[in-house]
Design an enzyme around this catalytic site. Structure first.
Site, PDB file in Angstrom:
ATOM      1  N   GLU A 195       0.819  -1.226   0.000  1.00 64.44           N
ATOM      2  CA  GLU A 195       0.000   0.000   0.000  1.00 64.44           C
ATOM      3  C   GLU A 195       0.846   1.266   0.000  1.00 64.44           C
ATOM      4  OE1 GLU A 195      -0.525  -2.620   1.900  1.00 64.44           O
ATOM      5  OE2 GLU A 195      -2.628  -3.223   1.764  1.00 64.44           O
TER       6      GLU A 195
ATOM      7  N   PHE B 129     -11.273  -7.950  13.430  1.00 61.31           N
ATOM      8  CA  PHE B 129     -10.187  -8.359  12.546  1.00 61.31           C
ATOM      9  C   PHE B 129      -9.889  -7.243  11.536  1.00 61.31           C
ATOM     10  CE2 PHE B 129      -8.777 -10.470   8.563  1.00 61.31           C
ATOM     11  CZ  PHE B 129      -7.526 -10.847   9.025  1.00 61.31           C
ATOM     12  N   GLN B 130      -8.648  -6.901  11.420  1.00 58.39           N
ATOM     13  CA  GLN B 130      -8.182  -5.823  10.539  1.00 58.39           C
ATOM     14  C   GLN B 130      -8.869  -4.497  10.847  1.00 58.39           C
ATOM     15  OE1 GLN B 130      -8.090  -7.269   6.402  1.00 58.39           O
ATOM     16  NE2 GLN B 130      -6.011  -7.995   6.790  1.00 58.39           N
TER      17      GLN B 130
ATOM     18  N   LYS C 121     -17.646  -1.374   5.894  1.00 59.17           N
ATOM     19  CA  LYS C 121     -18.124  -2.307   4.877  1.00 59.17           C
ATOM     20  C   LYS C 121     -19.645  -2.297   4.757  1.00 59.17           C
ATOM     21  CE  LYS C 121     -17.087  -6.921   3.132  1.00 59.17           C
ATOM     22  NZ  LYS C 121     -16.456  -8.232   3.419  1.00 59.17           N
TER      23      LYS C 121
ATOM     24  N   MET D 170      24.381   9.319   2.151  1.00 62.43           N
ATOM     25  CA  MET D 170      24.238  10.568   2.902  1.00 62.43           C
ATOM     26  C   MET D 170      24.493  10.325   4.389  1.00 62.43           C
ATOM     27  SD  MET D 170      23.862  13.708   2.276  1.00 62.43           S
ATOM     28  CE  MET D 170      22.811  14.340   0.953  1.00 62.43           C
TER      29      MET D 170
END
Lengths: 584, 186
Positions: A52, A114-115, A164, A482
């Site tokens: 993502e 969940f999630q 959802k 760097m």
């Protein structure tokens, strides 16, 4: 247009009505209804990413190269948390994004489902605004508002969290014209009295400089054109921040190059010595100012910015103008022309001869080599071999990024995509894919370091799946360059964890992904290798083995002023002193 | 701190704007922020203060326009003039924020706070507490043989002063609402 439809269909309908052509995303349980709608239509293209974070950086690349908002669709929980780095990056660099996240159904929110994650809570400080939509009837309006807020004023990322059950439920859809937009309408016209005062200063200034930033690019191509017109008509020099490169063409006669920590000598000294600083859409970032107390001590400072909170945040200015750069420049030019196009020619001539003296310093000079590819040489050759193309460049973060900003020349806005404010390693590869999706025929190059590149290398899969012929030009020094440079300057050369052990064979890696790999370590073969990369019709991973311990100069060490730069041949140990050591 | 200590910038009003924007002196300002009464709006404001390292001395919030879904947040904050300007600009760019008023500089304003004090004691101390409450025009809203709950309204300074007086007389609990403020006149 008012219709009954499910929340999931509304999402797709709203995207279409907003003119969205492409969505970067990754499916999961909480966004399945929206993915089902995406499956059943052909207007919106979905780019399936591998992580993502990659989706958000792709959307950033898309947005930065087109001026349109980038759209991201990810699932709840880890989908949303993985997007956080990209959101923060976009917020810092003012990139318009609309990010849609799935959420567990409303009746499960707060149960540690969940999630489940508190997505609006987590992303509140890293978005311009965000919403949790609990009612399908509010969804269409929220979607349209989201696009408005992402684009209006100082652009930025917005996020809509959609449970959802809201996606499954049916509600009333209204199109963008019916949607009640928020009261959020930032001021775009600048105060005409202040603009007139700025014209007076322009007429008198002996040592002026335009200090331009990403705001010019965000204001649209028109703003860049007006900047060129104004700079060329007045004959004032122009320097730019990292984010503003391309707004004024590198071939323009007023161009001084980038300013700041790794900016050009002449640009930084012009900032230090000017008597009129005209800041257009830049924000006095700490990479730019160096030590605030010694920042451009003798200048009158004008600051044009669409965000009132940018004004007087870091540096107190004498003449603030809140407004959109394009609108302000248009008015400024009108007033300046109406008053007879006056400038202080005598003063300007002296100022330019001073600047020419500074240019003689040739601050980007480096020691060449016939046996090792110097990173600067690699970029000089890349520039020479690609400058004829309408070329888009993205970068990762580190030395290679600064060298790219120094050695590549940009003639137009929206051609340079880099992570400026947040400094996100792993930005460049996905951003290059986003740019390529927006400009399928263009040459898109990601100038990378090997360490940054590895952070999101999974997105090569995306490039190959969607036939995005991005060129990954990796300056491989087997170091976190760097970090190593700072350890040399500040920590007695104790290179703690700053080398890249167990690197993959990038050519074999390219083959494993199903694309072309090229390796080059010989300066004499570099041109041919770059030509081979450019000729290949498909993605390329170019492993350019460069000098391992090259430092990036010029450099204003932390805590020092603009006129206190380190040059390429300088002794560097102890360059950063106690006061500067705590700075980053 | 003396109860009568007048906070800089919070009470003296001049016809002229004499504040030096470069001054490094820390001032206390009362800001009224009109916001959409939507989910998370208070978290946004508080998150802005904590995220950018600003101070909150007190904060009150309630819906003031039910039909218009509008809430009023009153924040008392401290900072140098430059920081105060930043706070206002940062608040102003939050999407649900409609207006930001600095009541400390925009003109005379009334500032009031309500507080409840529970004072426990018997004998002379109890009598003295009641006498002082009367002087401060505090109301008794609960009483037992060993305690009072006083309700007092007034400026922050007045409530601080009352607290200082109640402490030796058996003050055991305090609840304060934070400042509510409105500009004077129309």
């Amino acid at each position: 247009m008012q219709q009954q439809m499910t929340g999931a269909r509304m999402v797709v309908q709203a995207l279409k009505d907003q003119g969205v052509e492409v969505v970067f995303g990754y499916p999961g349980g909480a966004v399945l209804p929206i993915y089902d709608e995406i499956f059943q239509q052909n207007d919106i293209r979905h780019i399936l990413v591998r992580h993502e974070q990659g989706a958000v950086h792709m959307a950033e690349g898309y947005a930065r190269s087109t001026g349109k908002p980038g759209v991201v669709l990810v699932t709840s929980g880890p989908g949303a948390t993985n997007a956080v780095t990209g959101l923060t990056d976009a917020l810092m660099d003012s990139i318009p994004l609309v990010v849609l996240t799935g959420q567990v159904p409303t009746f499960m929110i707060g149960t540690d489902g969940f999630q489940e994650a508190d997505t609006v809570g987590i992303t509140r400080p890293c978005t311009k605004h965000n919403w949790l939509v609990k009612d399908t009837d509010r969804l269409a309006e929220t979607l349209h508002q989201a696009f408005h807020i992402a684009k209006a004023g100082r652009p930025g990322p917005v996020l809509i969290d959609i449970p959802k059950d809201v996606q499954f439920a049916t509600g009333t859809y209204a199109g963008p014209k019916q949607a009640r937009l928020s009261h959020y309408q930032p001021q775009v016209k600048g105060d005409i009295d202040a603009i007139t005062r700025l014209v007076e200063l322009i007429e008198q200034a002996e040592r002026p400089v335009f200090y331009t930033g990403g705001g010019v690019i965000n204001s649209g191509p028109g703003a860049s054109q007006l900047l060129c017109e104004l700079a060329d008509a007045t004959g004032f020099p122009v320097t730019s921040t990292l984010m503003g490169l391309g707004a004024y063409p590198a071939s323009g006669k007023g161009w001084l190059g980038m300013l700041g920590m790794h900016g050009l000598y002449e640009a930084n000294l012009a900032m230090h010595g000017c008597d009129l600083m005209i800041n257009l859409g830049a924000r006095f970032d700490d990479r730019i100012t160096g030590r605030i107390a010694d920042f451009s001590p003798r200048s009158i400072k004008a600051h044009v910015d669409i965000d009132p909170s940018s004004i007087n945040k870091v540096v107190r200015v004498d003449l603030p103008i809140v407004g959109d750069i394009g609108h302000v420049l248009e008015d400024l030019l009108k007033v300046w022309k109406a008053r007879g196009r006056k400038v202080n020619r005598e003063g300007l001539a002296k100022w330019w001869s001073q600047i020419e003296q500074w240019k003689l310093k040739n601050c980007l000079a480096y020691k060449g080599s016939t046996t090792t590819i110097k990173p600067q040489y690699a970029l000089e050759r890349l520039e020479a071999l690609t400058s004829g193309h309408d070329r888009y460049v993205t970068t990762e973060v580190g030395q290679h990024q600064m060298w790219a900003a120094q050695f590549l020349r940009f003639e137009a806005p929206n051609r340079w995509m880099t992570s400026g404010g947040l400094g996100t390693m792993g930005y460049g590869l996905p951003a290059s894919i986003g740019v390529q999706i927006a400009h399928p025929e263009a040459l898109v190059i990601n100038v990378a370091g090997e360490a940054s590149w590895l952070m999101n290398m999974q997105e090569m899969g995306t490039a190959i799946q969607f036939r995005a012929p991005v060129k990954q030009f990796i300056l491989n020094n087997e170091r976190l360059g760097m970090v190593r440079q700072w350890q040399q300057l500040l920590h007695g050369g104790r290179y703690s964890q700053s080398w890249s052990e167990s690197l993959p064979d990038f050519v074999k890696l390219a083959e494993a992904f199903g694309c072309k790999g090229i390796r080059c370590s010989d300066p004499a073969l570099l041109d041919d290798a770059i030509a081979e990369m450019l000729d290949h019709d498909g993605p390329v991973i170019f492993d350019c083995l460069v000098e391992k311990h090259e430092n990036c100069y010029p450099m204003i060490p932390s805590g020092k002023a603009h006129n206190d730069m380190l040059m390429g041949d300088a002794g560097v140990e102890g360059a950063i002193q106690a006061g500067g050591a705590v700075l980053v | 701190m003396s109860a009568l200590n007048i906070k800089q910038g919070s009470t003296s009003h001049s016809a002229y704007e004499l504040r030096d924007p470069h001054a490094e002196t820390v001032e206390t300002h009362t800001l009224a922020v009109m916001v959409d009464n939507e989910a998370g709006v208070l978290a946004r404001v508080i998150g802005l203060f904590s995220g950018r390292g600003y101070n909150i001395d007190s904060l009150t919030v309630a819906e003031v326009d039910h039909k218009g879904h509008r809430s009023r947040i009153t924040v008392v904050t401290r900072g140098t003039p430059g920081v105060i300007e930043q706070i206002k600009a940062q608040l102003g760019r939050l999407v649900p924020v409609h207006e930001v008023h600095d009541l400390t500089v925009e003109g005379p304003a009334v500032e009031r706070e309500l507080a409840l004090f529970k004072v426990a004691g018997t004998g002379e101390k109890r009598v003295e507490a009641l006498r002082l409450a009367d002087i401060f025009r505090a109301n008794v809203v609960d009483s037992t043989l060993e305690s009072f709950v006083f309700e007092i309204t007034g400026t922050v300074e007045k409530i601080d002063a009352f607290a200082d007086l109640m402490r030796p007389l058996g003050l055991i609990d305090v609840a304060r609402t934070g400042v509510a403020a409105l500009a004077r006149g129309i």
